[in-house]
Design an enzyme around this catalytic site. Structure first.
Site, mmCIF file in Angstrom:
data_model
loop_
_atom_site.group_PDB
_atom_site.id
_atom_site.type_symbol
_atom_site.label_atom_id
_atom_site.label_comp_id
_atom_site.label_asym_id
_atom_site.label_seq_id
_atom_site.Cartn_x
_atom_site.Cartn_y
_atom_site.Cartn_z
ATOM 1 N N ASP A 247 0.869 -1.165 0.000
ATOM 2 C CA ASP A 247 0.000 0.000 0.000
ATOM 3 C C ASP A 247 0.906 1.215 0.000
ATOM 4 O O ASP A 247 2.101 1.133 0.277
ATOM 5 C CB ASP A 247 -0.930 -0.018 1.213
ATOM 6 C CG ASP A 247 -2.191 0.809 0.989
ATOM 7 O OD1 ASP A 247 -2.178 1.688 0.102
ATOM 8 O OD2 ASP A 247 -3.194 0.586 1.697
ATOM 9 N N TRP A 248 0.346 2.364 -0.279
ATOM 10 C CA TRP A 248 1.156 3.570 -0.438
ATOM 11 C C TRP A 248 1.765 3.957 0.914
ATOM 12 O O TRP A 248 1.051 4.244 1.859
ATOM 13 C CB TRP A 248 0.303 4.675 -1.015
ATOM 14 C CG TRP A 248 0.260 4.713 -2.515
ATOM 15 C CD1 TRP A 248 0.408 5.823 -3.289
ATOM 16 C CD2 TRP A 248 0.066 3.628 -3.443
ATOM 17 N NE1 TRP A 248 0.327 5.506 -4.627
ATOM 18 C CE2 TRP A 248 0.123 4.162 -4.753
ATOM 19 C CE3 TRP A 248 -0.130 2.249 -3.297
ATOM 20 C CZ2 TRP A 248 -0.010 3.372 -5.897
ATOM 21 C CZ3 TRP A 248 -0.273 1.469 -4.431
ATOM 22 C CH2 TRP A 248 -0.215 2.015 -5.705
#
Length: 817
Positions: A247-248
């Site tokens: 995920d970012w």
């Protein structure tokens, strides 16, 4: 004691299914290996992280193009300013319609191709444990079987269009509070029975080509550094050959992530970069073969989709896609759930007033699930089209009057407006650099400075004003900002969001007395990036309200949460905002026939206002066409057919995870012990004996259905076909969701009283009867044995139950396996 019989091990199941379904062929793997062999070490390391926030870098000399990624689960957020806004994930799950969910995937895939997007960052499938999680609206509910079936069709639809789907967030990201730092501590059985099934089904049955790790820790180890999770389970047990991405900003170390199976760090190589990995390779803590395999996983996936050989963008697909728009409408029609319909108030009869904060807009959840659509249809617009002369608009712009022009800089009321004080620091400290009078507080400075000579970041502003109402009344105060903001009235803190964040807003009601002075103080600071502050004040015109309500037979009140109060990165309260609850009760005190259209990504506390509403429609976040669908349901053009994918508790304390949702273990990191085990949602309510306010699978219709004539036929050693009749015994054509549950009569381990293992959505004309058949395979009877580390079936008696909801299962047959 039953005898345990091992069903096909997950490893064998993975191999058998992937043989016929895996799109990553040996030829794709070989071509990827050859490309990797031609890359320099620097190129390989650069390739395993984002080039931009939503793209992978091109390597022109090897014929590797730039690859575009885009949020999100409800529509394409990136690479174009606008796109189709589909209903939220939880509404999609509420349709219980596999065919329609496949169309959702197709629509998303087409929207992606129209924008040249290769990889879609959806679906999100984290299990709904509690109503407080800010991202529940993106997900598919509390049940692993329903979640898995919903995700499967979504993924198959997306990937049928030649776009890679990404299932997320792997794994056990079931809250938004402190998501970077909290450890979800979960036993092996609960993981495999509750939190893994949707991911496993996506890999083994939908052939999903990308998986995204979550932010949280799992049993004390960050997901991106979790070798057991990413290699032992995902790769080796389930047979996944695609891309595993972060995920970012969910990577927290270089060596840990590199050796634990992560292929791609997004949005940038903050940890998995040359500065960190080349020294690690030289010391032997990471091998170059490990880096090679990451690049190979990415390339072989792209090759399987032909993305190295053809342009992804399809200019023949319009950006505002008619197929997508129609799919969004069909989803909203089938996913809205009718919760209450006292005295058959619905469908609406006679003249109707539509009102409430969400009446003339389409609310959405916030974060990566937020999409800007080309157009929307609000509930007010939808009703206006269908009811025409039988509709009275009492929306907020009608019954509230803007009073900001009645604010004065001081108590003498000589100068209209606000006294503004600007500071070149974030803390309102010292003497202001500039003091001036401003007519309103409504600024979007973007990335610039608020005034000449001021910094673009790290400044603050204070506004003060006085207001004296002419008569007793009620104010609606709205304030929002990026970053921190807060509102004081007579030196009392009223509301705000005093922290570093993107734009958010708050709204409160304030009763006022005529002739009394009210001193307003608005404070704001900007940290970095963009700077926005907005304040509005309105007074309720009660005479207009009462006059309008006196003319109608029904009132439709649209209320609930929105992207500022429910979204990614924060949890939300269980109850509606207090002023919303009070306003529902106020309307009910004036008019007896109130219909509440509720926007939320999960359950809410009904206890304070349930009796005030004769009908309640759970509209979730219904997407750009939601107002039309809701209007069609309210007016009886169609019958509601959505069923809850969640249980809604009477009180938060009733929820099976109430004691294990927040940090509950003493440790240096935040740890949450999932002490309820497999008994989440309806499984937990069955175990505790507490009745939820609304049970899993519940939803009303404008017609009635009868279930009868159930039979069960063994069609294999551990396979049975369940058949029964459903008859539409009412006066309206409608769809019904038939649900099939399994109960293990005697087990060597604690098992839920029943578990959803099959369902079908059936359309029946009035008076029509159909025979429904549902096939139950081995996994319908199995549990995960922690001693054998696999799923097993214990031979013996099982009850098969069928009906319209988890608490209404009139059909029951006992079988012996």
């Amino acid at each position: 004691m039953k005898k345990k019989i091992g069903i096909i091990s997950l490893c064998m199941l993975a191999c058998s299914i992937l043989t016929c379904a895996q799109t990553i062929t040996p030829q794709a793997e070989q071509r990827a290996k050859e490309l990797v062999s031609k890359m320099t070490l620097q190129e390989k390391i650069e390739y395993i992280s984002g080039y931009t926030s939503f793209s992978l870098r091109a390597i022109p000399r090897l014929g590797i193009p730039e690859i575009k990624l885009a949020d999100g689960p409800q529509g394409i957020r990136n690479h174009a300013p606008k796109s189709t806004l589909y209903p939220s994930g939880i509404l999609s799950a509420s349709t219980w319609n596999r065919e329609l969910l496949y169309k959702l995937g197709q629509g998303l895939g087409q929207d992606a191709k129209a924008r040249g997007v290769n990889i879609l960052l959806g679906p999100g499938v984290n299990i709904y444990r509690a109503p407080l999680c800010g991202r529940n609206f993106e997900y598919f509910g509390e049940d692993p079987y329903l979640t898995g079936e919903t995700a499967k069709q979504y993924i198959l639809g997306v990937q049928s269009e030649g776009v890679i789907a990404t299932i997320k967030h792997f794994a056990a990201n079931n809250q938004e509070w402190s998501r970077h730092h909290a450890s979800s501590d979960i036993d092996e059985r609960t993981l495999h029975e509750i939190y893994f099934p949707a991911f496993r089904k996506a890999v083994q049955e939908a052939n999903v080509s990308a998986v995204m790790n979550s932010y949280n820790l799992l049993n004390g180890v960050h997901a991106t550094e979790h070798k057991w999770l990413n290699i032992d389970v995902l790769r080796n047990l389930w047979g996944f050959k695609g891309i595993l991405m972060s995920d970012w900003t969910s990577v927290y170390s270089a060596i840990g992530a590199a050796n634990a199976g992560l292929d791609l760090e997004m949005p940038k190589g903050r940890f998995m970069n040359a500065d960190n990995l080349i020294p690690a390779i030289k010391t032997g803590t990471v091998t170059e073969e490990t880096i090679n395999l990451k690049v190979q996983h990415i390339l072989q996936t792209l090759i399987a989709y032909g993305m190295l050989d053809k342009e992804q963008k399809d200019s023949n697909i319009p950006l505002d896609n008619p197929f997508s728009r129609q799919t969004a409408l069909e989803l909203a029609r089938e996913g809205v759930v009718l919760l209450k319909n006292e005295a058959n108030l619905l469908p609406l009869k006679g003249k109707t007033a539509v009102m409430g904060p969400n009446a003339d807009l389409i609310p959405t959840g916030g974060g990566s699930g937020f999409v800007t659509p080309f157009s929307t249809v609000s509930v007010a617009q939808g009703l206006k089209e269908l009811k025409k002369k039988n509709l009275v608009l009492l929306t907020d712009d009608v019954i509230y009057e803007d009073i900001v022009n009645e604010f004065y800089t001081d108590a003498n009321r000589e100068v209209k407006g606000f006294k503004a004080e600007y500071f070149k620091n974030k803390t309102l400290s010292g003497q202001p650099e500039v003091v001036r009078t401003e007519s309103s507080v409504d600024y979007d400075w973007g990335y610039g400075a608020p005034l000449d000579g001021f910094p673009t970041d790290a400044f603050s502003v204070r506004w003060t004003a006085c207001y004296v109402p002419q008569a007793d009344g009620q104010l609606k105060l709205h304030i929002g900002g990026d970053d921190g903001y807060r509102l004081f009235v007579n030196d009392k803190h009223i509301t705000g969001d005093w922290g570093n964040h993107s734009y958010s807003s708050r709204e409160v009601e304030l009763p006022v007395e005529g002739g009394k002075e009210y001193r307003f103080r608005i404070e704001f600071f900007d940290n970095i990036s963009s700077a926005i502050i907005r304040f509005n004040a309105y007074s309720l015109n009660e005479a207009k309200l009462r006059q309008g309500l006196a003319k109608v037979d029904n009132v439709v009140f649209c209320t609930g949460f929105n992207s500022n109060t429910e979204g990614e990165g924060f949890d939300r309260p269980f109850a509606l905002l207090r002023y919303q609850e009070l306003f529902i009760k106020k309307i009910a005190s004036i008019h007896p026939n109130v219909v509440v259209v509720l926007n939320a990504g999960g359950g809410v506390d009904f206890t304070n206002w349930y009796d005030a509403a004769k009908a309640i429609l759970m509209a979730w976040y219904p997407g750009q066409e939601g107002g039309q669908a809701i209007a069609e349901i309210l007016t009886g053009k169609i019958s509601p057919s959505g069923k809850l994918p969640i249980s809604i508790e009477k009180t938060w304390e009733d929820n099976p995870v109430h004691g294990s949702y927040y940090e509950n273990l003493k440790a240096e990191i935040k740890r949450v012990d999932y002490s309820e085990g497999v008994f989440v949602g309806y499984r937990g309510y069955d175990r505790s004996g507490k009745e939820p306010f609304y049970p899993f699978g519940y939803g009303l219709s404008y017609t009635t259905f009868a279930y009868s004539n159930m039979s069960v036929e063994k069609t294999g050693e551990y396979q049975v076909t369940v058949s029964f009749d459903i008859e539409n015994t009412g006066k309206m054509d409608a769809s019904e969701v038939a649900q099939v549950y399994v109960h293990d009569v005697q087990s060597s381990v604690p098992r839920p009283q029943k578990e959803l293992k099959g369902y079908e959505k059936v359309f029946l004309k009035k008076g029509e009867k159909k025979r429904v058949s549902v096939v139950l395979n081995e996994d319908a009877f199995a549990f995960y044995d922690m001693n054998q580390h696999r799923f097993v079936v214990e031979k013996g008696e099982f009850e098969i139950l069928a009906g319209p909801a988890s608490n209404r299962l009139p059909l029951k047959v006992l079988i012996i396996l």
